[in-house]
Scaffold this active site. Sequence first.
Site, PDB file in Angstrom:
ATOM      1  N   CYS A 120       0.812  -1.224   0.000  1.00  0.00           N
ATOM      2  CA  CYS A 120       0.000   0.000   0.000  1.00  0.00           C
ATOM      3  C   CYS A 120       0.847   1.276   0.000  1.00  0.00           C
ATOM      4  O   CYS A 120       0.330   2.360  -0.261  1.00  0.00           O
ATOM      5  CB  CYS A 120      -0.954  -0.002   1.189  1.00  0.00           C
ATOM      6  SG  CYS A 120      -2.046  -1.425   1.199  1.00  0.00           S
ATOM      7  N   HIS A 243      -3.229   7.276   2.014  1.00  0.00           N
ATOM      8  CA  HIS A 243      -3.634   5.940   1.569  1.00  0.00           C
ATOM      9  C   HIS A 243      -5.011   5.655   2.170  1.00  0.00           C
ATOM     10  O   HIS A 243      -5.221   5.855   3.373  1.00  0.00           O
ATOM     11  CB  HIS A 243      -2.610   4.910   2.049  1.00  0.00           C
ATOM     12  CG  HIS A 243      -3.084   3.504   1.894  1.00  0.00           C
ATOM     13  ND1 HIS A 243      -3.630   3.044   0.724  1.00  0.00           N
ATOM     14  CD2 HIS A 243      -3.129   2.475   2.778  1.00  0.00           C
ATOM     15  CE1 HIS A 243      -3.982   1.778   0.889  1.00  0.00           C
ATOM     16  NE2 HIS A 243      -3.686   1.417   2.125  1.00  0.00           N
ATOM     17  N   ASN A 273     -10.115  -0.148  -0.029  1.00  0.00           N
ATOM     18  CA  ASN A 273      -8.657   0.001   0.004  1.00  0.00           C
ATOM     19  C   ASN A 273      -8.094  -0.610  -1.281  1.00  0.00           C
ATOM     20  O   ASN A 273      -8.135  -1.822  -1.460  1.00  0.00           O
ATOM     21  CB  ASN A 273      -8.137  -0.728   1.248  1.00  0.00           C
ATOM     22  CG  ASN A 273      -6.634  -0.697   1.371  1.00  0.00           C
ATOM     23  OD1 ASN A 273      -5.915  -0.367   0.423  1.00  0.00           O
ATOM     24  ND2 ASN A 273      -6.141  -1.059   2.545  1.00  0.00           N
TER      25      ASN A 273
HETATM   26  N1  ACO Z   1     -18.466  -8.400   9.479  1.00  0.00           N
HETATM   27  C1  ACO Z   1     -18.975  -8.647  10.686  1.00  0.00           C
HETATM   28  N2  ACO Z   1     -18.221  -8.960  11.747  1.00  0.00           N
HETATM   29  C2  ACO Z   1     -16.883  -9.025  11.559  1.00  0.00           C
HETATM   30  C3  ACO Z   1     -16.297  -8.779  10.317  1.00  0.00           C
HETATM   31  C4  ACO Z   1     -17.145  -8.472   9.247  1.00  0.00           C
HETATM   32  N3  ACO Z   1     -16.679  -8.202   8.010  1.00  0.00           N
HETATM   33  N4  ACO Z   1     -14.951  -8.919  10.431  1.00  0.00           N
HETATM   34  C5  ACO Z   1     -14.706  -9.239  11.715  1.00  0.00           C
HETATM   35  N5  ACO Z   1     -15.884  -9.306  12.402  1.00  0.00           N
HETATM   36  C6  ACO Z   1     -16.083  -9.613  13.815  1.00  0.00           C
HETATM   37  C7  ACO Z   1     -14.982 -10.449  14.403  1.00  0.00           C
HETATM   38  O1  ACO Z   1     -15.202 -11.805  14.138  1.00  0.00           O
HETATM   39  C8  ACO Z   1     -15.108 -10.116  15.863  1.00  0.00           C
HETATM   40  O2  ACO Z   1     -16.166 -10.861  16.416  1.00  0.00           O
HETATM   41  P1  ACO Z   1     -16.056 -11.452  17.907  1.00  0.00           P
HETATM   42  O3  ACO Z   1     -15.958 -10.246  18.788  1.00  0.00           O
HETATM   43  O4  ACO Z   1     -17.342 -12.199  18.031  1.00  0.00           O
HETATM   44  O5  ACO Z   1     -14.837 -12.302  17.923  1.00  0.00           O
HETATM   45  C9  ACO Z   1     -15.535  -8.667  15.870  1.00  0.00           C
HETATM   46  O6  ACO Z   1     -16.069  -8.405  14.560  1.00  0.00           O
HETATM   47  C10 ACO Z   1     -14.394  -7.724  16.142  1.00  0.00           C
HETATM   48  O7  ACO Z   1     -13.299  -8.118  15.327  1.00  0.00           O
HETATM   49  P2  ACO Z   1     -11.959  -7.349  15.323  1.00  0.00           P
HETATM   50  O8  ACO Z   1     -11.020  -7.951  14.329  1.00  0.00           O
HETATM   51  O9  ACO Z   1     -11.487  -7.200  16.738  1.00  0.00           O
HETATM   52  O10 ACO Z   1     -12.480  -5.944  14.796  1.00  0.00           O
HETATM   53  P3  ACO Z   1     -11.773  -4.559  14.826  1.00  0.00           P
HETATM   54  O11 ACO Z   1     -12.556  -3.608  15.614  1.00  0.00           O
HETATM   55  O12 ACO Z   1     -10.307  -4.671  15.091  1.00  0.00           O
HETATM   56  O13 ACO Z   1     -11.965  -4.116  13.313  1.00  0.00           O
HETATM   57  C11 ACO Z   1     -10.612  -3.906  11.360  1.00  0.00           C
HETATM   58  C12 ACO Z   1     -11.329  -4.843  12.274  1.00  0.00           C
HETATM   59  C13 ACO Z   1     -11.639  -3.015  10.664  1.00  0.00           C
HETATM   60  C14 ACO Z   1      -9.857  -4.677  10.324  1.00  0.00           C
HETATM   61  C15 ACO Z   1      -9.651  -3.039  12.218  1.00  0.00           C
HETATM   62  O14 ACO Z   1      -8.801  -3.837  12.985  1.00  0.00           O
HETATM   63  C16 ACO Z   1      -8.849  -2.128  11.405  1.00  0.00           C
HETATM   64  O15 ACO Z   1      -9.320  -1.120  10.912  1.00  0.00           O
HETATM   65  N6  ACO Z   1      -7.541  -2.447  11.245  1.00  0.00           N
HETATM   66  C17 ACO Z   1      -6.675  -1.741  10.385  1.00  0.00           C
HETATM   67  C18 ACO Z   1      -6.345  -2.661   9.291  1.00  0.00           C
HETATM   68  C19 ACO Z   1      -6.602  -2.095   7.953  1.00  0.00           C
HETATM   69  O16 ACO Z   1      -7.124  -1.042   7.712  1.00  0.00           O
HETATM   70  N7  ACO Z   1      -6.158  -2.853   7.010  1.00  0.00           N
HETATM   71  C20 ACO Z   1      -6.272  -2.465   5.680  1.00  0.00           C
HETATM   72  C21 ACO Z   1      -5.128  -2.987   4.956  1.00  0.00           C
HETATM   73  S1  ACO Z   1      -3.661  -2.472   5.612  1.00  0.00           S
HETATM   74  C22 ACO Z   1      -3.256  -1.085   4.986  1.00  0.00           C
HETATM   75  O17 ACO Z   1      -3.710  -0.682   3.968  1.00  0.00           O
HETATM   76  C23 ACO Z   1      -2.309  -0.321   5.739  1.00  0.00           C
END
Ligand code: ACO
Length: 316
Positions: A120, A243, A273
């Site tokens: 990215c 980004h 993304n």
């Molecule tokens: N739909 C519904 N529920 C979901 C989904 C989904 N698509 N994905 C995960 N969940 C659930 C999980 O199973 C979990 O359930 P549980 O509590 O019963 O176990 C719950 O939601 C919370 O999951 P987490 O992974 O803890 O969710 P989080 O609040 O961390 O959000 C996310 C996830 C959006 C990926 C977050 O961590 C984030 O924004 N991270 C940054 C990563 C990112 O942006 N990556 C992009 C690529 S990297 C880059 O470009 C730099």
Amino acid sequence: MNLFHSRILGTGSYLPERRVSNADLAEQLARDGIETSDAWIQERTGIQARHFAAPGQKSSDLALPAAQAALEAAGLDAGQIDLIVVATTTPDLVFPSTACLLQAKLGVHGGAAFDVQAVCSGFLYALTVADAMIRAGSARHALVVGAEVFSSLLDFRDRGTCVLFGDGAGAVVLGPSEHPGILATALHADGRQAGVLCVPDKTVLMDGQAVFKLAVGALEKVALEVLAKAGREASSIDWLIPHQANLRIMRGTAKKLGLPDERMVITVHEHGNTSAASVPLALDIAVRDGRVHRGQTLLLEGVGGGFTWGAALIDY
Ligand code: ACO
């Protein structure tokens, strides 16, 4: 006339036709027993929709119309380009490079052409290399492209990652200039963090929370680094073009720089993304809708797998 700098002469972008809303994606995943919802995706990421390439459509196919639009905006023919750098995580082939394939599709030959792979952050890496080559006199007009068919790396059984990404391409044409367009750039990597975001086999594996923390810290530091290099304050930034990873990371960075949402170009809601394509795509959208115009100062920044990160401060 001494031309010791490079500046952006034109921008272009392209999105594949197929737009997939969160509701469409939720319906598709439900068929395999995977639950997600528009509400969850929007709340955690700000994403409402993304575009997916058609079967058989490759990164060079998306790069071509983006490059053509950037050339047209720059008022140049492809024959005047002597350097093509394509940032991509999803090259058409292992080799030749997507840049070589793009060169052939543009109907030209002879100039340098190569890919960079920094996920990215790829566009920031590509822009920095092209700027350095123009300033060194080893290239005159560079086509710098970010192009991704990131959907090809998604595991649609992993709801934690497959809802985040989309496909697309963005491009800029850089040329030599008496006055600096690209004021300062900075690139970094920390290979110790390779495991937090990677494709160990065929599909993306991500520790979302680790990525989140690393990203916000790295982006603030690198933004301050390019501002310091250029002797500018954050308040001089007209547009932050980050980004488009997800809205919460983007807002976290803007807040640290003291910039309101109104000074940040946001396309993640419509594009998801798009990895290396996201920054030049957002730039082109904002140029074409009139938000970004000549004379403004832009801060471009990216962060991604590697771990890699970088920024560029630009007088547009
Ligand atoms: N739909 C519904 N529920 C979901 C989904 C989904 N698509 N994905 C995960 N969940 C659930 C999980 O199973 C979990 O359930 P549980 O509590 O019963 O176990 C719950 O939601 C919370 O999951 P987490 O992974 O803890 O969710 P989080 O609040 O961390 O959000 C996310 C996830 C959006 C990926 C977050 O961590 C984030 O924004 N991270 C940054 C990563 C990112 O942006 N990556 C992009 C690529 S990297 C880059 O470009 C730099």
